[in-house]
Design a protein around this motif. Structure first.
Motif, PDB file in Angstrom:
ATOM      1  N   ASP A  74       5.114  21.964  -1.848  1.00 36.86           N
ATOM      2  CA  ASP A  74       4.553  21.728  -3.180  1.00 36.86           C
ATOM      3  C   ASP A  74       5.527  20.953  -4.060  1.00 36.86           C
ATOM      4  O   ASP A  74       5.141  20.159  -4.906  1.00 36.86           O
ATOM      5  N   ALA A  75       6.821  21.187  -3.851  1.00 37.83           N
ATOM      6  CA  ALA A  75       7.840  20.532  -4.677  1.00 37.83           C
ATOM      7  C   ALA A  75       7.832  19.020  -4.472  1.00 37.83           C
ATOM      8  O   ALA A  75       8.195  18.258  -5.376  1.00 37.83           O
ATOM      9  N   ASP A  76       7.415  18.555  -3.295  1.00 39.71           N
ATOM     10  CA  ASP A  76       7.392  17.110  -3.020  1.00 39.71           C
ATOM     11  C   ASP A  76       6.425  16.366  -3.931  1.00 39.71           C
ATOM     12  O   ASP A  76       6.584  15.164  -4.152  1.00 39.71           O
ATOM     13  N   LEU A  77       5.435  17.047  -4.449  1.00 38.41           N
ATOM     14  CA  LEU A  77       4.425  16.384  -5.299  1.00 38.41           C
ATOM     15  C   LEU A  77       5.025  15.890  -6.610  1.00 38.41           C
ATOM     16  O   LEU A  77       4.521  14.948  -7.216  1.00 38.41           O
ATOM     17  N   SER A  78       6.107  16.514  -7.052  1.00 41.26           N
ATOM     18  CA  SER A  78       6.688  16.132  -8.344  1.00 41.26           C
ATOM     19  C   SER A  78       7.741  15.043  -8.208  1.00 41.26           C
ATOM     20  O   SER A  78       8.277  14.561  -9.195  1.00 41.26           O
ATOM     21  N   LEU A  89       0.838  -1.199   0.000  1.00 43.63           N
ATOM     22  CA  LEU A  89       0.000   0.000   0.000  1.00 43.63           C
ATOM     23  C   LEU A  89       0.869   1.244   0.000  1.00 43.63           C
ATOM     24  O   LEU A  89       1.793   1.367   0.806  1.00 43.63           O
ATOM     25  N   GLY A  90       0.603   2.157  -0.918  1.00 39.33           N
ATOM     26  CA  GLY A  90       1.296   3.433  -0.955  1.00 39.33           C
ATOM     27  C   GLY A  90       0.467   4.509  -0.277  1.00 39.33           C
ATOM     28  O   GLY A  90      -0.736   4.619  -0.520  1.00 39.33           O
ATOM     29  N   LEU A  91       1.095   5.274   0.596  1.00 41.33           N
ATOM     30  CA  LEU A  91       0.401   6.341   1.326  1.00 41.33           C
ATOM     31  C   LEU A  91       1.020   7.687   0.963  1.00 41.33           C
ATOM     32  O   LEU A  91       2.198   7.942   1.231  1.00 41.33           O
ATOM     33  N   LEU A  92       0.231   8.540   0.338  1.00 39.80           N
ATOM     34  CA  LEU A  92       0.639   9.903   0.010  1.00 39.80           C
ATOM     35  C   LEU A  92       0.086  10.804   1.101  1.00 39.80           C
ATOM     36  O   LEU A  92      -1.123  11.010   1.187  1.00 39.80           O
ATOM     37  N   SER A  93       0.954  11.312   1.969  1.00 35.02           N
ATOM     38  CA  SER A  93       0.489  11.984   3.181  1.00 35.02           C
ATOM     39  C   SER A  93       0.944  13.435   3.254  1.00 35.02           C
ATOM     40  O   SER A  93       2.130  13.741   3.127  1.00 35.02           O
ATOM     41  N   ASP A  94      -0.026  14.333   3.488  1.00 33.94           N
ATOM     42  CA  ASP A  94       0.313  15.725   3.804  1.00 33.94           C
ATOM     43  C   ASP A  94       0.058  15.994   5.280  1.00 33.94           C
ATOM     44  O   ASP A  94       0.030  17.137   5.724  1.00 33.94           O
ATOM     45  N   VAL A 111       0.447  -6.187   5.370  1.00 32.05           N
ATOM     46  CA  VAL A 111       0.530  -5.294   4.212  1.00 32.05           C
ATOM     47  C   VAL A 111       1.798  -4.455   4.322  1.00 32.05           C
ATOM     48  O   VAL A 111       2.092  -3.886   5.383  1.00 32.05           O
ATOM     49  N   ARG A 112       2.556  -4.393   3.228  1.00 30.52           N
ATOM     50  CA  ARG A 112       3.739  -3.535   3.203  1.00 30.52           C
ATOM     51  C   ARG A 112       3.300  -2.106   2.936  1.00 30.52           C
ATOM     52  O   ARG A 112       2.572  -1.841   1.980  1.00 30.52           O
ATOM     53  N   LEU A 113       3.752  -1.189   3.783  1.00 27.30           N
ATOM     54  CA  LEU A 113       3.347   0.217   3.650  1.00 27.30           C
ATOM     55  C   LEU A 113       4.518   1.057   3.194  1.00 27.30           C
ATOM     56  O   LEU A 113       5.609   1.016   3.772  1.00 27.30           O
ATOM     57  N   ARG A 114       4.292   1.848   2.139  1.00 31.15           N
ATOM     58  CA  ARG A 114       5.289   2.806   1.654  1.00 31.15           C
ATOM     59  C   ARG A 114       4.694   4.200   1.769  1.00 31.15           C
ATOM     60  O   ARG A 114       3.576   4.457   1.324  1.00 31.15           O
TER      61      ARG A 114
END
Length: 205
Positions: free
Chosen positions: A200-204, A158-163, A190-193
């Motif tokens: 804002d730069a982290d989004l790219s 599972l990929g977690l995109l966290s702000d 479950v493997r978590l990434r």
């Protein structure tokens, strides 16, 4: 520690708001962005309990913005305005309010980890002038993963995109959330990434 409807939390935190009496009570509202919907929901809820804005209760609103220095100043302004209670939206606002006053009751909203953030000593016994609403219930991260597995039974990674990270939230709160999420993922196999979005730069990346 009260974890129920916002209006009930207000009346529990401040006996001065528990019943209508003579005079006007002052409700401080500390937020980092314009209050908008939150205030528009609170006003009619208070009115149903006899507290009508402009009649027997008045809002003292301070919008602190994104500058941490302004958070402290706005909290001190409210404490100095002799409000009966401070409603603080978010962990940072509640922490600023706590540093500004040890006597005015503070009701926090949208704090995920109030103990780890240093707002209260424990959920059962806050031990200070702070009470309010905890955002995350125990076990909530595991429930999220279980729901995803119902949708994707073969889920193994599972990929977690966290702000949910500083400066929006305190570092202690962010680390507590990630620790709970990782623990829940491990228990469910479950493997978590995790990708942290701090700018804002982290989004790219």
């Amino acid at each position: 520690f009260v974890a129920t409807g916002g209006v009930l939390v207000l009346t529990a935190a401040c006996p001065a708001l528990s019943q209508v009496s003579g005079g006007v009570r002052r409700l401080g509202y500390l937020t980092h962005r314009p209050p908008g919907v939150a205030i528009e929901m609170l006003r009619p809820a208070l009115a149903e309990r006899g507290w009508k804005d402009g009649e027997n209760v008045r809002f003292e609103i301070r919008v602190a913005g994104e500058d941490p220095a302004r958070w402290e100043a706005a909290a001190r302004e409210l404490a100095g305005a002799r409000v009966d209670v401070i409603l603080a939206l978010g962990t940072h606002m509640a922490l600023a309010a706590k540093r500004a006053t040890g006597s005015v009751p503070i009701v926090m909203m949208l704090s995920g980890y109030p103990v780890e953030a240093g707002l209260v000593a424990s959920l059962a016994r806050p031990g200070s002038n702070v009470t309010g609403l905890r955002t995350y219930a125990d076990g909530i991260w595991g429930k999220y993963i279980e729901l995803l597995r119902e949708t994707v039974p073969t889920l193994r990674e599972l990929g977690l995109l966290s702000d949910y990270a500083p400066p929006a939230f305190p570092e202690s709160e962010f680390q507590a959330a990630m620790s709970d999420f990782r623990r829940a993922a491990e228990l469910l196999g479950v493997r978590l990434r995790v990708w942290e979005i701090r700018t804002d730069a982290d989004l790219s990346h």
